[in-house]
Design an enzyme around this catalytic site. Structure first.
Site, PDB file in Angstrom:
ATOM      1  N   LYS A 192     141.849  68.699  12.475  1.00  0.00           N
ATOM      2  CA  LYS A 192     142.545  69.375  11.373  1.00  0.00           C
ATOM      3  C   LYS A 192     142.863  70.833  11.732  1.00  0.00           C
ATOM      4  CE  LYS A 192     140.334  66.466   7.801  1.00  0.00           C
ATOM      5  NZ  LYS A 192     139.450  66.463   6.607  1.00  0.00           N
TER       6      LYS A 192
ATOM      7  N   HIS B 104     139.103  64.433  10.546  1.00  0.00           N
ATOM      8  CA  HIS B 104     139.199  63.216   9.734  1.00  0.00           C
ATOM      9  C   HIS B 104     138.835  62.037  10.625  1.00  0.00           C
ATOM     10  CE1 HIS B 104     140.811  59.896   7.403  1.00  0.00           C
ATOM     11  NE2 HIS B 104     141.345  59.489   8.542  1.00  0.00           N
TER      12      HIS B 104
HETATM   13  P1  GTP Z   1     138.116  62.231   5.799  1.00  0.00           P
HETATM   14  O1  GTP Z   1     137.564  61.765   7.126  1.00  0.00           O
HETATM   15  O2  GTP Z   1     138.798  63.565   5.880  1.00  0.00           O
HETATM   16  O3  GTP Z   1     138.941  61.163   5.122  1.00  0.00           O
HETATM   17  O4  GTP Z   1     136.831  62.502   4.907  1.00  0.00           O
HETATM   18  P2  GTP Z   1     135.862  61.452   4.231  1.00  0.00           P
HETATM   19  O5  GTP Z   1     136.276  60.046   4.546  1.00  0.00           O
HETATM   20  O6  GTP Z   1     134.489  61.866   4.598  1.00  0.00           O
HETATM   21  O7  GTP Z   1     136.127  61.763   2.703  1.00  0.00           O
HETATM   22  P3  GTP Z   1     137.285  61.210   1.747  1.00  0.00           P
HETATM   23  O8  GTP Z   1     138.170  60.266   2.441  1.00  0.00           O
HETATM   24  O9  GTP Z   1     136.632  60.771   0.480  1.00  0.00           O
HETATM   25  O10 GTP Z   1     138.085  62.562   1.420  1.00  0.00           O
HETATM   26  C1  GTP Z   1     139.135  63.050   2.219  1.00  0.00           C
HETATM   27  C2  GTP Z   1     139.061  64.562   2.204  1.00  0.00           C
HETATM   28  O11 GTP Z   1     139.216  65.003   0.841  1.00  0.00           O
HETATM   29  C3  GTP Z   1     137.740  65.132   2.666  1.00  0.00           C
HETATM   30  O12 GTP Z   1     137.704  65.356   4.065  1.00  0.00           O
HETATM   31  C4  GTP Z   1     137.629  66.412   1.886  1.00  0.00           C
HETATM   32  O13 GTP Z   1     138.348  67.476   2.554  1.00  0.00           O
HETATM   33  C5  GTP Z   1     138.344  66.090   0.582  1.00  0.00           C
HETATM   34  N1  GTP Z   1     137.378  65.666  -0.446  1.00  0.00           N
HETATM   35  C6  GTP Z   1     136.862  64.435  -0.643  1.00  0.00           C
HETATM   36  N2  GTP Z   1     136.014  64.396  -1.682  1.00  0.00           N
HETATM   37  C7  GTP Z   1     135.995  65.654  -2.182  1.00  0.00           C
HETATM   38  C8  GTP Z   1     135.329  66.248  -3.297  1.00  0.00           C
HETATM   39  O14 GTP Z   1     134.558  65.628  -4.031  1.00  0.00           O
HETATM   40  N3  GTP Z   1     135.569  67.568  -3.520  1.00  0.00           N
HETATM   41  C9  GTP Z   1     136.403  68.290  -2.739  1.00  0.00           C
HETATM   42  N4  GTP Z   1     136.585  69.565  -3.020  1.00  0.00           N
HETATM   43  N5  GTP Z   1     137.077  67.753  -1.683  1.00  0.00           N
HETATM   44  C10 GTP Z   1     136.868  66.450  -1.405  1.00  0.00           C
HETATM   45 MG    MG Z   2     138.243  59.396   4.258  1.00  0.00          MG
END
Ligand code: GTP
Ligand code: MG
Length: 246
Positions: A14, A147
């Protein structure tokens, strides 16, 4: 012992990782030595709003959604230098790749990552408060550097969203492809089978395309659906084509 299934996963390095010059460290952590996975595809992408919206479709409507789009589009880290806004998109292929790469990445929230898994990539991240016009904190942005796809279905959707089949060597592809026999053009948000000045050619006869992309474009044109219902296909064919609007 049961053999692990060979899988593909999408990694995005990122904009915060690029800005902080930790790309080399991330690539080392993701290397075959640490994860058993190999590069199957890689590209530098200046992320459009269309691509960001498709990638984070599951988060639409959440309080942090707009900040999340700004983050992946590079606007948060490079507000004034549009040319520096980019991510590195990588497909990794290896036994149990999904779980291994997620484990090296660590928990989503950098604070949790530091508490629960010191040494993981996201332990190096930051949490940034998001304020409204009145200066009140309304949410937060998790700047977590990387990600990584969470499930098989997510990996398939994401790899097809960011990569064409020809971005990946044939023997490393895991999703079905077809050879297209039609023309599909895009102009002013409309799909067409005929070229006009200003049209973007999405598919031409002879192109190797994801079978699911071809099905979706065929169904959109057959049912006269709005081209926007094909954004999940279109976004990839617009990657790095023209400078993005600010
Ligand atoms: P990625 O690998 O980036 O997809 O992360 P993840 O799989 O661990 O989390 P998810 O797919 O649920 O969320 C994608 C992105 O959204 C995350 O990397 C965070 O930057 C953001 N995000 C997810 N959940 C939250 C939350 O509860 N609060 C905030 N502020 N950001 C969130
Ligand atoms: Mg994710």
């Amino acid at each position: 012992m049961q053999q692990e299934k060979v899988e593909q996963t999408l990694v995005l390095i990122k904009p915060d990782a690029l800005k902080n010059s930790v790309t080399g460290f991330l690539l080392s952590q993701l290397s075959e030595y640490h994860t058993g996975s190999r590069f199957a595809g890689a590209k530098i992408v200046q992320v459009s709003r269309m691509l960001a919206e498709q990638h984070y479709a599951a988060h639409q409507g959440k309080p942090f959604y707009e900040a999340l789009l700004d983050y992946i589009m590079g606007r948060a880290h490079y507000p004034d230098d549009a040319w520096k806004r980019r991510v590195i998109a990588i497909v990794y292929l290896g036994p149990g790749a999904l779980k291994k790469v997620r484990s090296v990445a660590g928990p989503t929230d950098p604070h949790v990552a530091r508490d629960e898994q010191p040494g993981c990539i996201r332990a190096l991240g930051t949490v940034v408060p998001i304020k409204n016009a009145a200066g009140e904190v309304i949410s937060e942005r998790l700047d977590n550097l990387i990600h990584a796809s969470a499930t098989h279905d997510e990996a398939e959707r994401e790899i097809k969203l960011w990569f064409t089949p020809c971005d990946i060597p044939p023997l490393m592809r895991t999703y079905p492809t077809d050879v297209c026999e039609e023309h599909y053009y895009l102009k002013d948000g409309e799909l067409s089978d005929t070229y006009e000045p200003g049209s973007v050619c999405l598919f031409a006869p002879g192109d190797v395309v994801w079978s699911s992309d071809l099905e979706l474009l065929r169904s959109c044109t057959r049912n006269a659906q709005a081209a926007s219902s094909c954004d999940v296909v279109i976004a990839k064919y617009l990657i790095n084509r023209n400078p993005l609007d600010d």
